[in-house]
Design a protein around this motif. Sequence first.
Motif, PDB file in Angstrom:
ATOM      1  N   PRO A 101       0.816  -1.207   0.000  1.00  0.00           N
ATOM      2  CA  PRO A 101       0.000   0.000   0.000  1.00  0.00           C
ATOM      3  C   PRO A 101       0.855   1.264   0.000  1.00  0.00           C
ATOM      4  CG  PRO A 101       0.258  -0.709   2.252  1.00  0.00           C
ATOM      5  CD  PRO A 101       1.091  -1.643   1.379  1.00  0.00           C
ATOM      6  N   HIS A 102       1.945   1.268  -0.753  1.00  0.00           N
ATOM      7  CA  HIS A 102       2.894   2.384  -0.644  1.00  0.00           C
ATOM      8  C   HIS A 102       3.041   3.269  -1.874  1.00  0.00           C
ATOM      9  CE1 HIS A 102       4.203   1.054   3.263  1.00  0.00           C
ATOM     10  NE2 HIS A 102       4.256  -0.176   2.783  1.00  0.00           N
ATOM     11  N   ARG A 103       2.875   2.728  -3.068  1.00  0.00           N
ATOM     12  CA  ARG A 103       3.158   3.546  -4.251  1.00  0.00           C
ATOM     13  C   ARG A 103       2.192   3.212  -5.375  1.00  0.00           C
ATOM     14  NH1 ARG A 103       7.691   2.986  -8.365  1.00  0.00           N
ATOM     15  NH2 ARG A 103       7.752   5.022  -9.355  1.00  0.00           N
ATOM     16  N   PHE A 104       1.555   4.263  -5.892  1.00  0.00           N
ATOM     17  CA  PHE A 104       0.635   4.149  -7.023  1.00  0.00           C
ATOM     18  C   PHE A 104       0.968   5.293  -7.971  1.00  0.00           C
ATOM     19  CE2 PHE A 104      -3.795   5.200  -8.686  1.00  0.00           C
ATOM     20  CZ  PHE A 104      -3.822   4.174  -9.614  1.00  0.00           C
ATOM     21  N   ALA A 105       1.279   4.965  -9.213  1.00  0.00           N
ATOM     22  CA  ALA A 105       1.642   6.000 -10.188  1.00  0.00           C
ATOM     23  C   ALA A 105       0.994   5.661 -11.519  1.00  0.00           C
ATOM     24  CB  ALA A 105       3.160   6.084 -10.337  1.00  0.00           C
ATOM     25  N   PHE A 106       0.751   6.714 -12.298  1.00  0.00           N
ATOM     26  CA  PHE A 106       0.168   6.500 -13.606  1.00  0.00           C
ATOM     27  C   PHE A 106       0.520   7.634 -14.553  1.00  0.00           C
ATOM     28  CE2 PHE A 106      -3.075   8.443 -10.905  1.00  0.00           C
ATOM     29  CZ  PHE A 106      -3.573   9.484 -11.663  1.00  0.00           C
ATOM     30  N   GLY A 112      -4.089  17.002 -21.492  1.00  0.00           N
ATOM     31  CA  GLY A 112      -3.398  18.079 -22.192  1.00  0.00           C
ATOM     32  C   GLY A 112      -2.159  17.508 -22.844  1.00  0.00           C
ATOM     33  N   GLU A 113      -1.519  18.290 -23.652  1.00  0.00           N
ATOM     34  CA  GLU A 113      -0.309  17.831 -24.330  1.00  0.00           C
ATOM     35  C   GLU A 113       0.909  18.379 -23.616  1.00  0.00           C
ATOM     36  OE1 GLU A 113      -0.001  15.673 -26.824  1.00  0.00           O
ATOM     37  OE2 GLU A 113      -2.150  15.398 -26.880  1.00  0.00           O
ATOM     38  N   PRO A 114       1.901  17.596 -23.326  1.00  0.00           N
ATOM     39  CA  PRO A 114       1.932  16.148 -23.473  1.00  0.00           C
ATOM     40  C   PRO A 114       1.152  15.477 -22.346  1.00  0.00           C
ATOM     41  CG  PRO A 114       3.941  16.867 -22.408  1.00  0.00           C
ATOM     42  CD  PRO A 114       3.139  18.109 -22.714  1.00  0.00           C
ATOM     43  N   ASP A 115       1.116  14.145 -22.376  1.00  0.00           N
ATOM     44  CA  ASP A 115       0.556  13.409 -21.247  1.00  0.00           C
ATOM     45  C   ASP A 115       1.358  13.794 -20.015  1.00  0.00           C
ATOM     46  OD1 ASP A 115      -0.889  12.169 -23.243  1.00  0.00           O
ATOM     47  OD2 ASP A 115       0.340  10.362 -23.235  1.00  0.00           O
ATOM     48  N   SER A 116       0.782  13.578 -18.841  1.00  0.00           N
ATOM     49  CA  SER A 116       1.522  13.909 -17.623  1.00  0.00           C
ATOM     50  C   SER A 116       1.633  12.677 -16.728  1.00  0.00           C
ATOM     51  CB  SER A 116       0.853  15.076 -16.890  1.00  0.00           C
ATOM     52  OG  SER A 116      -0.476  14.779 -16.546  1.00  0.00           O
ATOM     53  N   ASP A 117       2.470  12.775 -15.718  1.00  0.00           N
ATOM     54  CA  ASP A 117       2.751  11.650 -14.829  1.00  0.00           C
ATOM     55  C   ASP A 117       2.416  12.025 -13.393  1.00  0.00           C
ATOM     56  OD1 ASP A 117       3.901   9.971 -16.880  1.00  0.00           O
ATOM     57  OD2 ASP A 117       5.612  11.332 -16.857  1.00  0.00           O
ATOM     58  N   ILE A 118       1.680  11.132 -12.729  1.00  0.00           N
ATOM     59  CA  ILE A 118       1.264  11.343 -11.343  1.00  0.00           C
ATOM     60  C   ILE A 118       1.785  10.191 -10.510  1.00  0.00           C
ATOM     61  CG2 ILE A 118      -0.721  11.434  -9.790  1.00  0.00           C
ATOM     62  CD1 ILE A 118      -1.106  12.481 -13.357  1.00  0.00           C
ATOM     63  N   GLU A 119       2.295  10.519  -9.327  1.00  0.00           N
ATOM     64  CA  GLU A 119       2.776   9.494  -8.397  1.00  0.00           C
ATOM     65  C   GLU A 119       2.279   9.818  -6.998  1.00  0.00           C
ATOM     66  OE1 GLU A 119       6.950   7.353  -7.402  1.00  0.00           O
ATOM     67  OE2 GLU A 119       6.921   9.533  -7.146  1.00  0.00           O
ATOM     68  N   PHE A 120       1.682   8.820  -6.356  1.00  0.00           N
ATOM     69  CA  PHE A 120       1.299   8.893  -4.941  1.00  0.00           C
ATOM     70  C   PHE A 120       2.227   7.964  -4.173  1.00  0.00           C
ATOM     71  CE2 PHE A 120      -2.735   9.655  -7.166  1.00  0.00           C
ATOM     72  CZ  PHE A 120      -3.257  10.733  -6.467  1.00  0.00           C
ATOM     73  N   VAL A 121       2.819   8.465  -3.099  1.00  0.00           N
ATOM     74  CA  VAL A 121       3.630   7.639  -2.218  1.00  0.00           C
ATOM     75  C   VAL A 121       3.064   7.773  -0.815  1.00  0.00           C
ATOM     76  CG1 VAL A 121       5.933   7.256  -1.253  1.00  0.00           C
ATOM     77  CG2 VAL A 121       5.688   7.905  -3.661  1.00  0.00           C
ATOM     78  N   LEU A 122       2.792   6.630  -0.176  1.00  0.00           N
ATOM     79  CA  LEU A 122       2.263   6.600   1.181  1.00  0.00           C
ATOM     80  C   LEU A 122       3.299   5.998   2.115  1.00  0.00           C
ATOM     81  CD1 LEU A 122      -1.312   5.135   0.509  1.00  0.00           C
ATOM     82  CD2 LEU A 122      -0.644   7.545   0.688  1.00  0.00           C
TER      83      LEU A 122
END
Length: 189
Positions: A101-106, A112-122
């Motif tokens: 349950p520590h890291r979820f990224a996508f 929008g252009e370009p695509d972007s990157d999201i990261e959740f760290v718990l």
Amino acid sequence: MRANKIQAIADNAYGTVLESGAVRFERLLPGPIERVWAYLVEGEKRATWFCGGDAEPRTGGKLDLFFMHSRITGERPPESARKMNDEGWLSGGTVTAFEPPHRFAFNWVGMGEPDSDIEFVLSQAGDKVRLVLTHRRLVTKDRMAIVSSGWHLHLGLLEDQLLGQTPRGFWSAHEALKAEYVERQRDVG
């Protein structure tokens, strides 16, 4: 002195610009960590504070992001957001990290252009859960301000859900908060 302390706490809620096109948020949330994780990855729970949609629970999995803000706030949206608010808007991406349950990224496609990157760290922080959210590849200052104000508000709604509180305002704060993020960008260059 008290006013300075209150302002320091409020400033701490703002996202921090890491580098050009990247913003980072940090929150201490009520746990346990598995509960916070569920609000990140389970579509029904995520829909209560951000957006719904299925996420294949694996790196490389498909992610659907279905935005319907009428599910997270009863406030009337501005005209520009009316269709998304009332009918919904689907975008998606690919899960780039799934480490319960520590890291979820996508990778977020269609925002929008370009695509972007999201990261959740718990991580555990005493009896709380530290959530660190990083959003990268925001190529314009306007995109940075919109995304930063959006995450600021959505993370507040997540906190409300975890605390069992009535959700705070969203649209009533959005434009003022976006303007604040525009101003903060000027302060950092």
